[in-house]
Design a protein around this motif. Structure first.
Motif, short mmCIF file in Angstrom:
data_model
loop_
_atom_site.label_atom_id
_atom_site.label_comp_id
_atom_site.label_asym_id
_atom_site.label_seq_id
_atom_site.Cartn_x
_atom_site.Cartn_y
_atom_site.Cartn_z
N GLN A 379 0.83 -1.21 0.00
CA GLN A 379 0.00 0.00 0.00
C GLN A 379 0.86 1.26 0.00
N LEU A 380 1.94 1.23 0.76
CA LEU A 380 2.83 2.39 0.82
C LEU A 380 3.42 2.68 -0.56
N CYS A 381 3.81 1.65 -1.28
CA CYS A 381 4.39 1.85 -2.61
C CYS A 381 3.36 2.39 -3.60
N ILE A 382 2.12 1.92 -3.51
CA ILE A 382 1.07 2.39 -4.42
C ILE A 382 0.82 3.88 -4.21
N TYR A 383 0.63 4.29 -2.96
CA TYR A 383 0.36 5.71 -2.69
C TYR A 383 1.58 6.58 -2.98
N THR A 384 2.77 6.09 -2.63
CA THR A 384 3.97 6.89 -2.83
C THR A 384 4.25 7.12 -4.31
N GLN A 385 4.05 6.09 -5.12
CA GLN A 385 4.28 6.25 -6.55
C GLN A 385 3.35 7.32 -7.13
N HIS A 386 2.10 7.33 -6.68
CA HIS A 386 1.18 8.35 -7.17
C HIS A 386 1.53 9.72 -6.60
N LEU A 387 1.99 9.78 -5.35
CA LEU A 387 2.39 11.06 -4.76
C LEU A 387 3.58 11.65 -5.51
N GLU A 388 4.54 10.81 -5.87
CA GLU A 388 5.69 11.31 -6.63
C GLU A 388 5.26 11.79 -8.02
N ARG A 389 4.33 11.07 -8.63
CA ARG A 389 3.84 11.50 -9.94
C ARG A 389 3.13 12.84 -9.82
N THR A 390 2.37 13.05 -8.75
CA THR A 390 1.68 14.33 -8.53
C THR A 390 2.68 15.45 -8.33
#
Length: 628
Positions: A379-390
């Protein structure tokens, strides 16, 4: 990220606010505390007395007078509860013995978790005594290391066919035998010295094995174990686990391990089929665990090739399958998100992560803190990847129109990421979880990811993380102290990770932390860990760019029983032959590794979409990423 290049941020709390620097243990006894100077390590008093060192502004001293009677009552009540629970467990155990029997395989043989290689007598051990290079492994050392591996390591990757003796294993695959020895000796309480003296000759055995065709199950299993618990390297960029992962995955596919029936031969036993299926599951686990770093996904059909093993399952196998199912679902979710070009709403991410939470409910009987770490890490990787993309969006017109909405979404994501990272660190470092240094490297990488994420969020999102400054300090201290206590030799993975957290935490506490971005980063995965490494190098005054890895060629030795003396390499000059070993195999010089590795890769259809033969065009240095 433009925010990452900003000037040092102001203190998270106003200067007028009272700050408690002393830890709760020192405040309880009214003693001076040097926590502010030792952070993120424990203060001197807590470290000396093995106490938990935490800072809590709301802490109030507990009066010790009249506490004896209260403690006595609490102890009596606890003993009563333990006695009642013991009686219930004994009754349940008796009922289980009288009722259900242990699961059995197709031959009617019982499937047990406590079975391992036979080593009850000298006949079960290799004879004569095995050597690796010049190092002799005595029988009592072999028994101790195999028992240690079975007790602490094997349940994380239960893929071996252990219904044979240690001597039969050594005769069948010396590489798998020595892989178990080298992994088990790393953190053994009394035989840790063997890891140091065996590492270099083991590297030679590894080179010889990996350069030969992997057309048997045992070498593939040895490669899998080595990817789960890699050898220590001087720097993380020199870790070749990703390359070994590709080799064993393709070898497994060529052997047909990804098929439901396994690699069929005449008179193959159900136990062997189970071992083949579990080996393929472990190959998938390795690829999934590398995804968040590399950003490279398996082809969509690979996760669906084989998703289970023949029933029935032992408890150890159920736990292994549950963790594998978490990472398989994470791989599918990451692939779906990677194909979406438009902005993804936070609610959609939460919906996808609910599927991961459902796995916890579906495996409630065998769920444990280790599985929870895998799930929280996914879950951490899923949210972090989207946060970095944002955070990487440019200043386009659309960005200017949606700036307030996107900033609000980023703040929400930062809150979610911080919450998951906090839970992961708490679960990992909690004494109740009993996480030990024997866990696969993937676990400790998730702990390091969560720690660096919290530090980065405190810099990039001060308005969101600022009110939780004390919590940030305690979480970072827990992660650092955990990694530092696991380090057994200077320069190992745990030591380097602890030094990384220490440098970033000290800079963050002084409000001097400026997170840098990694240039020429390999892959498209989550970059926060690479950014943290680059920032650490900058804090030490080092340049980000590193030269090519220069490794001295090693002399490959024989790995039979008489390994004390070097090999006599023969060469027939009249016939123009290349040097050969006594067993007839060709001598492999370090200068010839790269073209042979590329030839081996081009002969295989890589399932993860990377062609090393053309890697130079993409700026990937074969020397720095392939060699040990």
């Amino acid at each position: 990220m433009s925010q990452l290049q900003s000037n040092p941020l102001p203190p998270l709390h106003s200067q007028s606010m009272k700050r408690h620097q002393a830890c709760t243990s020192c405040r309880q006894v009214k003693l001076r505390c040097d926590n502010a100077q030792t952070f993120p390590a424990a203060c001197t008093r807590c470290r000396k007395n093995n106490l938990q060192c935490q800072v809590d502004p709301n802490f109030r001293r507990i009066r010790t007078k009249h506490r004896l009677s209260e403690v006595t009552q609490e102890l009596t009540a606890l003993q009563k509860k333990l006695a009642e629970k013991s009686n219930e467990d004994s009754q349940q155990g008796t009922a289980a013995l009288a009722g259900d029997s242990a699961p059995q395989d197709g031959n009617g043989e019982t499937i047990l978790d406590d079975g391992f290689y036979f080593m009850s007598s000298l006949q079960d051990l290799p004879h004569p005594t095995p050597y690796l290079g010049d190092i002799e492994l005595k029988p009592d050392q072999a028994v101790a290391l195999f028992e240690h591996f079975h007790e602490h390591y094997y349940r994380h990757c239960p893929i071996l066919n252990t219904r044979r003796s240690v001597a039969a294993l050594y005769s069948r695959s010396p590489f798998l035998f020595w892989t178990i020895i080298i992994i088990s000796s790393r953190h053994h309480p009394t035989l840790g010295f063997l890891c140091d003296v065996l590492t270099e000759p083991y590297r030679s055995l590894l080179e010889k094995t990996m350069m030969a065709p992997l057309n048997a199950l045992e070498p593939i299993q040895g490669g899998v174990l080595l990817c789960v618990w890699p050898l220590n390297v001087r720097k993380q960029i020199y870790d070749p686990s990703w390359n070994y992962c590709g080799l064993v995955t393709n070898a497994a596919i060529r052997m047909g391990l990804h098929r439901s029936g396994g690699y069929r031969r005449e008179n193959i036993s159900p136990t062997e089929i189970r071992a083949q299926s579990k080996t393929w599951m472990a190959c998938c686990f390795l690829n999934y665990s590398h995804m968040w770093q590399t950003g490279v996904c398996l082809l969509p059909e690979v996760p669906n090739m084989l998703t289970t093993i023949p029933t029935p399952h032992s408890k150890m196998e159920k736990e292994f399958l549950a963790k594998n199912s978490v990472l398989r679902l994470y791989a599918k979710t990451t692939t779906v998100l990677g194909n979406l070009n438009e902005n993804v709403d936070v609610a959609f991410l939460q919906y996808l992560c609910k599927d991961l939470d459902s796995l916890r409910k579906g495996n409630k009987e065998i769920w444990n803190p280790e599985a929870d770490i895998i799930l929280l890490g996914a879950q951490l990787c899923i949210y972090t990847q989207h946060l970095e993309r944002t955070s990487r969006r440019d200043g386009s017109a659309q960005r200017k129109v949606l700036i307030s909405e996107n900033d609000s979404s980023a703040d929400i994501l930062a809150n979610i990421v911080f919450g998951i990272a906090s839970r992961l660190i708490t679960t990992f470092t909690s004494p109740e979880s009993q996480i030990r240094p024997y866990v696969p490297k993937h676990y400790f990488q998730l702990l390091l990811l969560a720690s660096t994420l919290i530090l980065k969020l405190s810099v990039v999102y001060p308005s969101v993380i600022g009110p939780m400054e004390v919590l940030v300090q305690n979480l970072i201290a827990q992660a650092y102290q955990n990694l530092d206590s696991w380090s057994v030799r200077e320069g190992d993975d745990f030591y380097r990770a602890a030094r990384l957290i220490e440098a970033l935490a000290q800079a963050q506490k002084k409000h001097q932390l400026k997170m840098k971005e990694a240039r020429n980063a390999l892959g498209s995965g989550i970059t926060v860990l690479r950014d943290a490494i680059v920032t650490h190098r900058a804090l030490r005054g080092e340049d980000e760019d590193e030269g090519m890895l220069q490794r001295q060629a090693v002399h490959v030795r024989d790995f039979g029983q008489n390994g004390r003396e070097g090999i006599t390499i023969t060469k027939d000059e009249s016939l123009g032959e290349r040097p050969r070993y006594p067993d007839g195999t060709e001598y492999v010089d370090a200068s010839s590794w790269e073209p042979r590795v590329q030839d081996a890769f081009t002969d295989w259809n890589l399932p993860w979409g990377w062609d090393p033969a053309w890697s130079q065009d993409f700026g990937i240095n074969m020397d720095a990423n392939m060699f040990l």
